[in-house]
Design a protein around this motif. Sequence first.
Motif, PDB file in Angstrom:
ATOM      1  N   ASN A 144      -7.720  -5.278  -4.194  1.00 43.47           N
ATOM      2  CA  ASN A 144      -6.286  -5.125  -3.900  1.00 43.47           C
ATOM      3  C   ASN A 144      -5.819  -3.688  -4.106  1.00 43.47           C
ATOM      4  OD1 ASN A 144      -5.265  -7.754  -3.049  1.00 43.47           O
ATOM      5  ND2 ASN A 144      -5.804  -8.462  -5.098  1.00 43.47           N
ATOM      6  N   ASP A 145      -6.372  -3.018  -5.115  1.00 46.26           N
ATOM      7  CA  ASP A 145      -6.033  -1.611  -5.338  1.00 46.26           C
ATOM      8  C   ASP A 145      -6.500  -0.758  -4.159  1.00 46.26           C
ATOM      9  OD1 ASP A 145      -4.907  -2.214  -7.782  1.00 46.26           O
ATOM     10  OD2 ASP A 145      -6.649  -1.588  -8.963  1.00 46.26           O
ATOM     11  N   LYS A 148      -4.204  -1.161  -1.176  1.00 51.23           N
ATOM     12  CA  LYS A 148      -2.999  -0.339  -1.285  1.00 51.23           C
ATOM     13  C   LYS A 148      -3.296   1.108  -0.944  1.00 51.23           C
ATOM     14  CE  LYS A 148      -0.757  -3.203  -4.816  1.00 51.23           C
ATOM     15  NZ  LYS A 148      -0.316  -3.276  -6.239  1.00 51.23           N
ATOM     16  N   GLU A 149      -4.434   1.593  -1.406  1.00 52.00           N
ATOM     17  CA  GLU A 149      -4.838   2.971  -1.120  1.00 52.00           C
ATOM     18  C   GLU A 149      -4.980   3.206   0.381  1.00 52.00           C
ATOM     19  OE1 GLU A 149      -8.891   5.591  -1.642  1.00 52.00           O
ATOM     20  OE2 GLU A 149      -8.343   4.268  -3.302  1.00 52.00           O
ATOM     21  N   ASN A 151      -3.285   1.711   2.646  1.00 50.84           N
ATOM     22  CA  ASN A 151      -2.013   1.312   3.281  1.00 50.84           C
ATOM     23  C   ASN A 151      -2.120  -0.023   4.009  1.00 50.84           C
ATOM     24  OD1 ASN A 151      -0.521   3.669   2.491  1.00 50.84           O
ATOM     25  ND2 ASN A 151      -1.621   4.815   4.065  1.00 50.84           N
ATOM     26  N   ASN A 153      -0.708  -2.889   3.851  1.00 49.84           N
ATOM     27  CA  ASN A 153       0.490  -3.411   3.185  1.00 49.84           C
ATOM     28  C   ASN A 153       0.733  -4.902   3.401  1.00 49.84           C
ATOM     29  OD1 ASN A 153       1.153  -0.779   2.235  1.00 49.84           O
ATOM     30  ND2 ASN A 153       1.991  -0.276   4.251  1.00 49.84           N
ATOM     31  N   SER A 156      -3.367  -9.459   0.885  1.00 51.20           N
ATOM     32  CA  SER A 156      -3.467  -9.912  -0.502  1.00 51.20           C
ATOM     33  C   SER A 156      -4.797 -10.655  -0.655  1.00 51.20           C
ATOM     34  CB  SER A 156      -2.307 -10.841  -0.862  1.00 51.20           C
ATOM     35  OG  SER A 156      -2.509 -11.438  -2.130  1.00 51.20           O
ATOM     36  N   THR A 170      -4.468 -11.492   5.292  1.00 53.29           N
ATOM     37  CA  THR A 170      -4.473 -10.118   5.788  1.00 53.29           C
ATOM     38  C   THR A 170      -4.063 -10.145   7.255  1.00 53.29           C
ATOM     39  OG1 THR A 170      -5.741  -8.057   5.939  1.00 53.29           O
ATOM     40  CG2 THR A 170      -6.917 -10.095   6.413  1.00 53.29           C
ATOM     41  N   ASP A 174      -4.862  -4.500   9.327  1.00 49.32           N
ATOM     42  CA  ASP A 174      -5.438  -4.157   8.029  1.00 49.32           C
ATOM     43  C   ASP A 174      -6.958  -4.312   8.024  1.00 49.32           C
ATOM     44  OD1 ASP A 174      -2.930  -3.574   7.168  1.00 49.32           O
ATOM     45  OD2 ASP A 174      -2.743  -5.238   5.764  1.00 49.32           O
TER      46      ASP A 174
END
Length: 386
Positions: A144-145, A148-149, A151, A153, A156, A170, A174
């Motif tokens: 998950n980190d 985020k890196e 993008n 968005n 999960s 997703t 993504d």
Amino acid sequence: MRKKIAILFFLMILILNSIGINTYAVEAEQLQSKSAILINADDRQILFEKNINDKMAPASITKIMLLVLISEKMDKNEIALNQEMTISKNAAGMGGSQVFIEENEVQTVESMLKAICMRSANDASVAMAEFMYGSEEGCIKAMNDKAKELNMNDTSFANVTGLPDPNHYTTAKDIAAMTSELLKYNYVNQYSTTWMDSIYVGKNKDSEQVLVNTNKLINYYDGLIIGKTGYTNEARYCLSAAAKRNDTTLIAVVLGCDDSKIRFAEIQKILNEGFANYKNLIFHKKGESISSSTVYCGKEEEFNVVSKENINFFTNSNCKVDDFKLEYLIEENLKAPLSADSPVGKLILSKDNQILGEYNLYPEKNIEKLSFIKFYFDNIADKILK
């Protein structure tokens, strides 16, 4: 209002055509998949889309992110193919697709990679998650980190396998992003494109598990470099695949197909249209010598000038290198020392008087300053003697 929309549409077409980008031939309505995307892998430019931001269950395509984390750790030399791990009860007890590893048996990173890439094995995935982060939960946090890196968005992750969970979702956009990230490395490519192999499992390694790749494109799609399938009742049939022809690399994703044949057929259709209509023109490759320049007070009088990235442009298939202008602007009167990490100029790429990109140029290596004594004898003393 309709008149304004029409004007904006035609202005958009004119702009795209002026820099060499065609409109895409495939219509979204022609596809049976619920969501689909095609991107240029280098800059993630979207070439085709259908419901690309719809949040959907990704099934085993989830494992692309797991493979990204594995590749990162291999790139940092934190793990190696021949490293061994002891399989936990939790990993051995995973359901769904598996290679039937046993609790307390010892396996290698390479065997688990094969199982993940080829059979999409859930037990091998959890084993790798625990090996890298101490627990599956630790790995989920890292996934998950990383999302985020990148993008991502609308993503999960609730597990590392892709098994159904309300908090696990997703989008096609993504997925394309994390597939592009995986392409930065080549640690898993050979397993993703291997049709058949086998590993031995069990405490005594007395059970051979024959692995047949779930991605049938391996057998017949020209240029395929990576791919990951997925299926659950909720997600239906899914696929993310990347292919390279000449200097052009494209990534296609289809989600929510009603059967396996549809996902393979539609991925091919999207990729084929992409390769037919677009190409990536490379003017200079990362790290290659572009030109040379002089330097004063240096241990060397000349140095090679390079770029730290590919200098390229993604355009339609009708354009050629000669259609573009490259202007090289190197600083004058450069003095040592020079750092390979400090730019000494730039390259400006343009077409039809329109600037398309600017790229920093660097010394190929550090240029050290000449010592005063050496500088004296090579320059001042020599002139006095003459």
